[in-house]
Structure formats: C-alpha cells, structure tokens
Motif scaffolding. Structure first.
Motif, short mmCIF file in Angstrom:
data_model
loop_
_atom_site.label_atom_id
_atom_site.label_comp_id
_atom_site.label_asym_id
_atom_site.label_seq_id
_atom_site.Cartn_x
_atom_site.Cartn_y
_atom_site.Cartn_z
N THR A 427 42.59 38.95 -9.75
CA THR A 427 41.55 39.46 -10.96
C THR A 427 40.85 40.52 -10.51
O THR A 427 41.22 41.17 -9.23
N TRP A 428 40.27 41.21 -11.39
CA TRP A 428 39.23 42.27 -10.91
C TRP A 428 38.07 42.25 -11.69
O TRP A 428 37.71 41.49 -12.26
N SER A 429 37.03 43.14 -11.32
CA SER A 429 35.54 43.22 -11.58
C SER A 429 35.79 43.65 -12.87
O SER A 429 36.45 44.30 -13.51
N GLY A 430 34.54 43.19 -13.92
CA GLY A 430 34.46 44.22 -15.10
C GLY A 430 34.23 42.94 -16.19
O GLY A 430 34.95 43.19 -17.19
N ALA A 431 33.82 41.72 -15.84
CA ALA A 431 33.47 40.84 -16.96
C ALA A 431 34.89 40.34 -17.46
O ALA A 431 35.14 40.06 -18.61
N PHE A 432 35.91 40.25 -16.58
CA PHE A 432 37.15 39.80 -16.78
C PHE A 432 37.40 38.34 -16.65
O PHE A 432 37.07 38.06 -15.31
N LYS A 433 37.77 37.52 -17.48
CA LYS A 433 38.24 35.94 -17.22
C LYS A 433 39.59 35.79 -16.50
O LYS A 433 40.41 36.39 -17.19
N ARG A 434 39.61 35.22 -15.47
CA ARG A 434 41.12 34.87 -14.97
C ARG A 434 41.29 33.39 -14.83
O ARG A 434 40.39 32.63 -14.27
N ASN A 435 42.67 33.05 -15.10
CA ASN A 435 42.73 31.54 -14.86
C ASN A 435 43.48 31.27 -13.79
O ASN A 435 44.33 31.99 -13.42
N ILE A 436 43.00 30.08 -12.95
CA ILE A 436 43.81 29.73 -11.83
C ILE A 436 44.13 28.20 -12.10
O ILE A 436 43.58 27.40 -12.62
N THR A 437 45.54 28.11 -11.71
CA THR A 437 46.21 27.01 -12.38
C THR A 437 46.73 26.14 -11.30
O THR A 437 47.10 26.33 -10.48
N GLN A 473 51.85 13.88 -14.68
CA GLN A 473 51.17 15.37 -14.57
C GLN A 473 50.08 15.65 -15.13
O GLN A 473 50.03 15.18 -16.31
N VAL A 474 49.31 16.21 -14.36
CA VAL A 474 48.19 16.65 -14.96
C VAL A 474 47.93 18.30 -14.46
O VAL A 474 48.24 18.70 -13.47
N VAL A 475 47.74 19.09 -15.76
CA VAL A 475 47.70 20.68 -15.55
C VAL A 475 46.37 20.74 -15.82
O VAL A 475 45.73 20.70 -16.72
N SER A 476 45.50 21.48 -14.89
CA SER A 476 44.00 21.95 -14.74
C SER A 476 43.94 23.44 -14.47
O SER A 476 44.56 24.08 -13.59
N ASN A 477 43.31 24.22 -15.28
CA ASN A 477 43.06 25.49 -15.49
C ASN A 477 41.59 25.99 -15.04
O ASN A 477 40.52 25.42 -15.89
N LEU A 478 41.33 26.55 -14.03
CA LEU A 478 40.03 27.09 -13.88
C LEU A 478 39.90 28.53 -14.15
O LEU A 478 40.53 29.24 -13.50
N THR A 479 39.09 28.78 -15.17
CA THR A 479 38.81 30.14 -15.58
C THR A 479 37.53 30.63 -14.80
O THR A 479 36.43 30.05 -14.90
N VAL A 480 37.76 31.94 -14.00
CA VAL A 480 36.74 32.32 -13.34
C VAL A 480 36.27 33.56 -13.85
O VAL A 480 37.22 34.69 -14.22
N LEU A 481 35.14 33.89 -14.12
CA LEU A 481 34.56 35.35 -14.68
C LEU A 481 33.96 35.92 -13.33
O LEU A 481 33.14 35.64 -12.87
N VAL A 482 34.67 37.31 -13.24
CA VAL A 482 34.07 38.09 -12.13
C VAL A 482 33.64 39.40 -12.93
O VAL A 482 34.44 40.09 -13.58
N ASP A 483 32.42 39.69 -12.50
CA ASP A 483 31.71 40.92 -12.93
C ASP A 483 31.36 41.74 -11.72
O ASP A 483 31.27 41.18 -10.50
N PHE A 484 30.64 42.75 -12.11
CA PHE A 484 30.21 43.46 -10.74
C PHE A 484 29.09 42.82 -9.81
O PHE A 484 28.71 43.26 -8.87
N THR A 485 28.35 41.80 -10.53
CA THR A 485 27.23 41.33 -9.79
C THR A 485 27.69 40.09 -8.97
O THR A 485 27.01 39.94 -7.88
N ASN A 486 28.97 39.72 -9.15
CA ASN A 486 29.37 38.45 -8.19
C ASN A 486 30.53 38.56 -7.49
O ASN A 486 30.96 37.77 -7.06
N GLU A 487 31.10 40.05 -7.85
CA GLU A 487 32.64 40.01 -7.02
C GLU A 487 32.39 40.02 -5.57
O GLU A 487 33.38 39.86 -4.93
N GLY A 488 31.08 40.04 -5.13
CA GLY A 488 31.18 40.10 -3.61
C GLY A 488 31.35 38.57 -3.03
O GLY A 488 32.09 38.32 -1.83
N PHE A 489 31.18 37.68 -3.73
CA PHE A 489 31.54 36.22 -3.40
C PHE A 489 32.47 35.34 -4.29
O PHE A 489 32.76 34.35 -3.86
#
Length: 942
Positions: A427-437, A473-489
């Motif tokens: 993923t990348w910064s800029g208020a972009f949401k990314r799914n981790i499956t 089977q169980v499918v779990s999606n973790l949606t992560v929001l990365v912006d310029f304020t939290n991209e460090g961690f």
C-alpha cells in the motif's frame, strides 16, 4: 346192354308216375349262387294234388333245422304254410346260409323231398387305413386285410412297380417292410382278384414314414434377473413336426406348466417365457418334444439372480491424525462385489485383501467379505487429514445389476493457512485503504483475530475487520488506512490468528510500502503502414510492488500541428516474448498521416500512479499502391455457370481504393504440381466499380471447366500486386455455354487454345452479359418502352414538320436559334448529332478519374492489352479496360478514356518507383515488418 335198356324203361316209368304228384322248386336250379348280403326267395310247389289236399310242406336249412317262423321281421321265415305252395325268404344271405336246403312234403301218402344248394359268395373287401404312418427304421406292417368268398389272391405294387419278396413280406393282414425308411414313402396298391368270378379290386394306401423327434437345440442353463422376464428355448426336428410341453421339478416330481398366469408357452415354437421372475422360479425345467413317432426330452437349470441392494452404510468421522472405519453391507444373488470411491477421484480404492493398503493412497485399507447372499465392505483410513473430508460412494454390483449410495467423512482439525493468498501486501500513503486477506481452513470453523505486535486490533478509523464464514473456511479482511500521519509505523508484520476446539494457528502478513513503477522495459514498433503502426510494450523491470494494470501511450507529430494524442491500453498478460518471461502488450495507433515523423511516449500504470515515460520516434510509410488482395473464396463453384469471387478488402496504401480489376480465362490445371499446363481461352476482364465491395459474381461460365482468376486493387497511385486463384465449376449446363458443350468435354487435352476469331471461340467465349434463349420480363418491358418512345418521336417529328411545334421544335429554337428555312433546320440537327457522337475522352479533363457507368457488380468487360499470364505476379498497369460485348462505336467511346486512365495510373506507378523513400534517421526501421493486412491492424500472433 340189355340191362341198361331195362333201367332206362324203369326210370321213365317212375318219372311218369311222379309227374302226377311231385314237388317243384322255383327257380328250379339245383344250385343257387347267391351274393352275400342280398335277399333270397325260393318257392316249393306241390303239384298233382287234389283240391284241399294238404301236402304239409316244410323247409329245412343247411344245418337240418326246420324253418317254422312266418314272421316277416325274422332273418329267415316261410310264407304259405298249410297250403300247396311254401315260399322260403332270407332277408340277407350270409355265409351260414350256404349248403343244402330241403323242401319236404307228403304226397300220395309218401314223403317226398326237393333240395337246393345255396352257393353263397362274397365280393372283395379291404380293411385298412388309406393313410398310414409307420415309424422309421422299424419292421413296419402296412395293414390291408382282404375279404371275399372265395378267398381272393392278393398282390402289392409301389410307385407302379410290383413288389417282390425280400424286404417286402406279404402277410394275411398286410405287407411287412423290413427297416422302413423315407425312401419307402409313397402310394402302395393292395390288389385282390377272384379269378373264378372275374372280380378284381385295388386299395390305394399312402405311406409316410414317421421320424421320432430329435432335439436340435435343447434348453440351456439360463440366468435371469428378479423382476425381469426370462425366456427358455427348446427346438427339435421330426416328422411330423413335434409339439412341446414344459415341466418344472417340484421336489422330485415334474409338474406340467400350463399357458397362463406368469407363463407363456408356445407348443409350436417350443418357448417358455416366465414373466416377472421370482426367486421361487429358480430350479430345473424339462422340455418334452413329441410327435406320432414318440417323445424326446431334456432338462435345464434356471438361476434367478437378485440385483444388489445396499442395506447398511456408515458415516465416517475422526480427528486429524486419527483413524476411522466405514462399513457398507449389500445383499444380492450372487453375493455382490463392492467398492469404495472418493468423489472427485478418478479411481476407486483397490481391495487387495485384508490388511493390504490401497496402492494409490497408502493410508486407506479396504477389506471385502462375502457370505451366501451378502457382502461386507470395510474401509479404514489412518492418519486422517483435512483433505479426507469428502463424500464417498459405496457401490455393489453383480451380474444382475448394481446399487450405489453416498455417505460422507468428517475430519476435525485445527486452523490451517494453506490457502492464504500471499504473505506480502503493498500500500502507500495518502489516505488510501488497503485490504490484507487471511484465509483460515478449519473444522469446526475458527474464530479469527488480528494482531499488530502483541496488540489486538479492533475496528476503528484506522483498521476495519470483515469476516466471511464458508464451508470449513473463514475469510477475514483487515482494511488498513495509511496516511502521511501514520505511515511511519503502519508498515510491518500483521498476525492473523485462528482458533477452535482442535487448537490454534496463526500466519504473518507483511505490509510494505508500494512505489511508482519503472518505465516500460521496451517500446518497439513491430508493424507499420501509411496510416497506422503497432507497438509492442515490455513490462517494467520493477512494478513498485503492485501489478501493472495498463499503459498510457501519448504521441504527436513534430511537423505542423503537434497536438498530443493519448491512448489508454490495458495489460495483456497472456502475450510474452520467447526470450523474456515478462508480459508484452501490443497497442495499435490509427489515423496517422503518411510520411510523417511521430514522437511516442509510453508510461506504465499501477494503482500508485504512472511511471516515467519510455520514448521512441517513428516515421510512417509513404503513399503507395494498395496491398495485394487476399482471396477468400473456394476453389469449386456452388453452381455450374456462376462463381462468386470473394476477397478481403486490402489496405489502400494511403490512397483510397477506386475499383478492382478482375480477369479470368479457361485453363488446364495440374493439381499435383500446382501448374497451369494449357490455356484454353483469352482473358476476359471485368471491373468492380464499388471500392467497398468484397465480392463479384462471374456468370455464364461453362460447367466442369477450370478457370484462372486474377484480381488487382487500384488506387490513385496504381495497381496492387496481382493475386490469383484457380477454380472449377460444378457439373451442369447453361444457356451461354450450350454450344461449347457440344465440343469435347475433356479440358486436359493437349490441343492449343482456340483462335479467338474462330467460329468455335466465338461460340464458347461468350461475354459476361447473361445470354438467354427467350426474352426475360425485363427485356419485354424495355421493348415496350422503346416502342413507346419511337411512337412518341414519330408524333413529335410529324408535329415539327407539319405544325412547327413539339419537343424537337422547342429544342431547335432554344439551342440553334430560329431557322430561316427547312434546310437550315436539317443542317443544325446533323451538327448536334455529330457533337453527341464525339469520343468521350475529348469531353473529360486529363486529370479526371474515370468513373464506372454501370450499377454495382455490373461487368464492364475489358480486354487485357498485353494478355499477360497471372502467374508472373507483375503489376498490370498497362492493361486496357474495354467492353467486349458492345458494338464497335461503343467500344471506341469507352476505350479512349479507359486507356487514358490506365496510362495515368501507369505513369503514377513509375513515378512512385523512381521516388523511393528514405527512412528518417531516428525511425526504428530495422524493427519494422511490411504489413500485409487488408482490413485493419492484424492480430498479433502469439
């Protein structure tokens, strides 16, 4: 001598004395021959008596008994008792009546008698059937009893020949034939004769030897299926043909089976059909075939088989790593064979015996045990795995049929992560949401939690968790929001953890920062023409972590208007180069200008953005003649007199196509070497005026002939390279070729092509205009219109000369001016006609293009000036296009402008050849391949 004389005198005296009172019999023959069965009457008269004198007459039979009966119903009786005349009546003379019968009476106090001998005779009689059937190979008696009195003499004959002793032995009651065979069949005559009475009779007897039955197809052991019908067959030979009966063994006694119920028996054909077999029908059956010569019999067994039926089937269950057993039981007769099969597998598990594992899956052991009418099949699976979870089929089968049932095996196991899509996400910064499956396999279903380090993640503005439950089977999606304020961690490892009652498992997914992709690795111009090019784009060496979704292509010309054009191209992951595993994508750029230098920039695109451009330059081709025409039609016509030439529209070389020139002629063609061996006629030339057309119909062809056809595309520069096809017409006949069909039909002869001026060539080489034997509807309508205009012209001319009016008068005054006299009018009209008959070329400008004068697909026939064969593949820019089915003046009118056009085209082609273009310095000319496409950018071959 004296003694004899004395006796004679005494005898005469006695006769004289007796004549006074005597007995007289009527009839008076002492011997009376009588036929047996006939009636008899004889009268005994007493003569010489006085009135009222009673002689006491009586009749005594041959046995010495006095007949006393006077009853007319008795077989023997007397009439006239107590009178001087007594009649003896016998109603039916029999053999017992033969002998001496005596009439007695008292005459003159003395008893006198008169006797008569009844000689009873019997006619010839025969006793014996006229149709007799003795048994073959026996000493047969042909019965014939002959009666008669006296006893007749008997003889025998067969088929007109008198039988002699030997195999034929006469008997009192018939004829005995030793070891009789079928050769003894036929008619026999039993002959009887009584010579003393001159009597002869014949008694015909037809003899047909009986042949005892012999089983030719005895019944055989037959297997049937319970509930189905069964038919048994029994066949025997014999004379007469035997009939059949069927019996079933019931505890040692055979009981006859009667037609009806579940039995259908044919006494003539010998079949036994048992309907809807039951188990009780199992047993021994007997067939008896019999005729007049005797019976023959045979037995056979009937085995009633019972189809399998599964009566028990267990479901399986176990834990991962454990052991389970599944049992299946089936009944049937015979005891069925059984198999276990996992649904989805190609083959069933093999039964190799007790304790022997399956060859395919060593964890599976199948054991089968057969009893009298049932089979037990046990399957054991050790070291259970989640992959063992499935439906299983138990099948049982024997000769009577099969049965199947499905069951299932359930395996409990702790969470596993074998189907997780990836352990890396970008993923990348800029208020972009990314799914981790995270995909978790487990049974029962697992509970999923997400962790970052040791911290349990929950739904908030930064993280969103969505879980979907499926089968095991169980499918779990973790949606992560990365912006310029939290991209460090935010970048790093995330833990997906699943747990159920069988245990806990987890997997780690690393979230990385995506970057812009690198530029495309290559941008090559692989195909080019005057107005389009094809690019092949190589994938970038580094996509920045995300897949390349497409490319942006921008291009502009460095000459004049340099407006930037943009094309968005999607990725083509299926196309790769042989020397590079990275995918290549092709892009076509259309609507370019000929002979123009273009600058092209290509960008790789991902979800992050566009890469830096990869640039190249290329110069489009100069305007040239059209590309060669690609012919699509078949090599055999659909009809005997027409052929539809079909082609693919070629690229026009940068100049619009004006028309197509088509030439065709009859040839002899050798298919083995693909060579034309003989030319049968000159080329006929037609023109397809419609530049958008892709077909042309040739008509008036000759059936069963081979034609060579050439086609050129013509634009403002010149003609394309010639393409040709060799085709054959079907069998048949047509009006135009009727005369030519009278000539020898062989096209393969070595005779030279006929002279075009000869009578034969004129008959065979008709023009493309369809010739018909009669007038068509259109011709009749045209003829009527012509007659109408002739009448109209006649009326108008009459009005002109008589009344100075009409259409001609109006035209004359408006064009030529008012005439002074008739002579002036006549001269003016001739001058006008002369102007109209000037050649067409004098009316057109040298630079004008010659247009077609016919409708679409009209065949304007043209003569090829050079009469050049098609196979040399050279441009026919000097060909003349002329009509071949018109009068000489019409040819002159059309030929000059056509010649002019062809000369212009030839001149243009020469100029094009002299001005060979030089590629620009920056153009990647070495990578360009000449295009041969016809209708658009060709599909790139993989």
């Amino acid at each position: 001598m004296a003694t004899v004389l004395i006796l004679s005198i005494i005898s005469l005296c006695l006769v004289e004395y007796s004549g006074a009172q005597s007995l007289v019999l009527v009839p008076g023959d002492q011997t009376q021959p009588k036929k047996k069965g006939f009636g008899l009457i004889i009268k005994c008269d007493a003569t010489g008596l006085g009135p009222g004198e009673d002689p006491q007459l009586t009749w005594t039979n041959a046995q010495g008994n006095v007949i006393t009966s006077t009853n007319s119903n008795d077989p023997v009786y007397v009439q006239g008792k107590g009178t001087q005349s007594l009649k003896l009546r016998i109603l039916s003379v029999q053999g017992e009546h033969a002998g001496k019968w005596i009439c007695s009476g008292v005459l003159g106090g003395q008893t006198q008698t008169k006797d008569v001998i009844f000689d009873v005779w019997e006619d010839i009689t025969f006793t014996g059937k006229q149709y007799q059937r003795p048994t073959i190979y026996t000493d047969a008696l042909i019965e014939c009893r002959v009666g008669g009195s006296p006893q007749p003499e008997v003889s025998w004959s067969h088929k007109g020949k008198t039988l002699e002793r030997g195999r034929y032995i006469p008997k009192p009651n018939g004829l005995e034939i030793l070891n009789i065979t079928k050769n003894d069949n036929g008619e026999y005559l039993c002959k009887a004769e009584i010579t003393s009475r001159g009597r002869y009779e014949e008694h015909p007897i037809t003899v047909e030897v009986k042949v005892p039955p012999t089983l030719t197809s005895p019944p055989k052991m037959t297997k049937g299926i319970e509930g189905k019908d069964l038919t048994m067959y029994c066949k025997a030979s014999g004379d007469p043909p035997p009939t059949y009966k069927w019996y079933k063994d019931q505890s040692g006694d055979y009981v006859i089976l009667n037609n009806g119920g579940r039995y259908e028996i044919s006494e003539v054909e010998g079949t036994l059909k048992i309907l809807r077999l039951e188990v009780s029908d199992d047993g021994t059956y007997k067939c008896v075939a019999s005729n007049l010569a005797g019976p023959v019999e045979a037995t056979a067994e009937v085995d009633v088989m019972v189809p399998p039926k599964i009566i028990q089937q267990d479901h399986g269950e176990g834990i991962s790593g454990g052991t389970t057993k599944m049992l299946c039981v089936a009944t049937g007769d015979p005891a069925p064979d059984m198999k276990w099969h996992k649904i989805g597998e190609a083959s069933p598990f093999q039964n190799k015996g007790t304790g022997v594992p399956d060859m395919i899956n060593s964890r599976v052991t199948v054991t089968q045990n057969k009893e009298r009418d049932r089979t037990r099949l046990e399957m054991q699976i050790v070291s259970l795995e989640p992959s063992d979870i499935s439906n299983y089929t138990c099948s049982a089968y024997n000769e009577a049929g099969n049965d199947t049932k499905n069951t299932s095996l359930n395996v409990l196991f702790k969470p596993q992560f074998n189907n997780n899509p990836s352990d890396v996400a970008y993923t990348w910064s800029g208020a972009f949401k990314r799914n981790i499956t995270c995909i978790v396999d487990s049974n029962p279903p697992a509970r999923i939690v997400w962790k970052r380090g040791n911290k349990l993640l929950e739904n908030n503005g930064t993280f969103t968790i969505n879980t979907e439950n499926r089968v095991r089977q169980v499918v779990s999606n973790l949606t992560v929001l990365v912006d310029f304020t939290n991209e460090g961690f935010m970048f790093g490892d995330y833990v997906c953890e699943g747990s159920n009652n069988q245990g806990t498992g987890s997997t780690v997914i690393n979230l990385r920062q995506a970057t812009l992709p690198h530029p495309p690795s290559t941008v090559d111009v692989v195909r080019a023409a005057q107005r389009w090019i094809r690019l092949r784009i190589g994938a970038p060496s580094n996509s920045g972590g995300l897949p390349v979704t497409g490319y942006r292509v921008q291009y502009s010309t460095t000459q004049g208007n340099n407006q930037l054009e943009t094309i968005e191209a999607e990725i083509d992951p299926e196309r790769t180069n042989d020397d590079d595993s990275r995918p290549k994508t092709t892009v076509d750029i259309e609507n370019l200008n000929p002979s123009t230098l273009y600058t092209i920039s290509v960008y790789a695109r991902t979800d992050v953005g566009l890469s830096d451009p990869r640039e190249t330059q290329f110069t489009t081709k100069k305007i040239s003649v059209p590309e060669p025409v690609n012919i699509l039609s078949k090599t055999v016509s659909d009809t005997s007199s027409e052929y539809n030439l079909v082609w693919e529209k070629p690229r026009d070389g940068g100049s619009p196509i004006k028309h197509y020139i088509i030439r065709y002629r009859r040839v002899t063609y050798n298919q083995s070497n693909n060579q034309i061996t003989d030319i049968k006629s000159d080329f006929k030339v037609v023109k397809q005026e419609n530049p958008e057309a892709t077909s042309f119909k040739l008509t008036n062809l000759i059936p069963e002939r081979t034609y060579q056809i050439e086609i050129d595309a013509v634009n403002g520069v010149g003609k394309s390279e010639t393409r040709h096809i060799v085709m054959t017409t079907k069998y048949g006949s047509n009006a135009a070729g009727a005369k030519e069909l009278e000539r020898p039909s062989s096209e393969t002869s070595d005779q030279p092509a006929p002279n075009r001026n000869s009578k034969e060539a004129q008959d065979g080489d008709t023009s493309p205009i369809t010739q018909r034997e009669g007038l068509s509807t259109g011709a009749i309508v045209g003829l009527v219109i012509i007659i109408f205009f002739i009448l109209l012209l006649f009326v108008d001319v009459t009005c002109y000369f008589k009344n100075r009016c009409g259409i001609i008068m109006c035209v004359r005054e408006n064009v030529c001016g008012k005439p002074s006299d008739d002579g002036d009018r006549h001269v003016t009209m001739e001058e006008g006609d002369a102007k109209e008959t000037q050649p067409l070329a004098e009316k057109e400008k040298p630079g004008d293009d010659t247009k077609g004068t016919g409708a679409e697909n009209q065949a304007d026939t043209v003569e090829d000036e050079k009469k050049q064969p098609l196979l040399d593949n050279e441009d026919k820019t000097g060909d003349d296009v002329t009509g071949t089915d018109q009068s000489e003046p019409e040819k002159m009118e059309e030929k000059e402008p056509e010649d002019k056009e062809e000369k212009i085209e030839e001149h243009q082609v020469e100029e094009c050849k002299e001005a060979k273009e030089e590629p620009p310095v920056n153009a990647p000319e070495a990578e360009v391949q000449p295009s041969s496409d016809n209708t658009g950018p060709p599909a790139e071959k993989a």
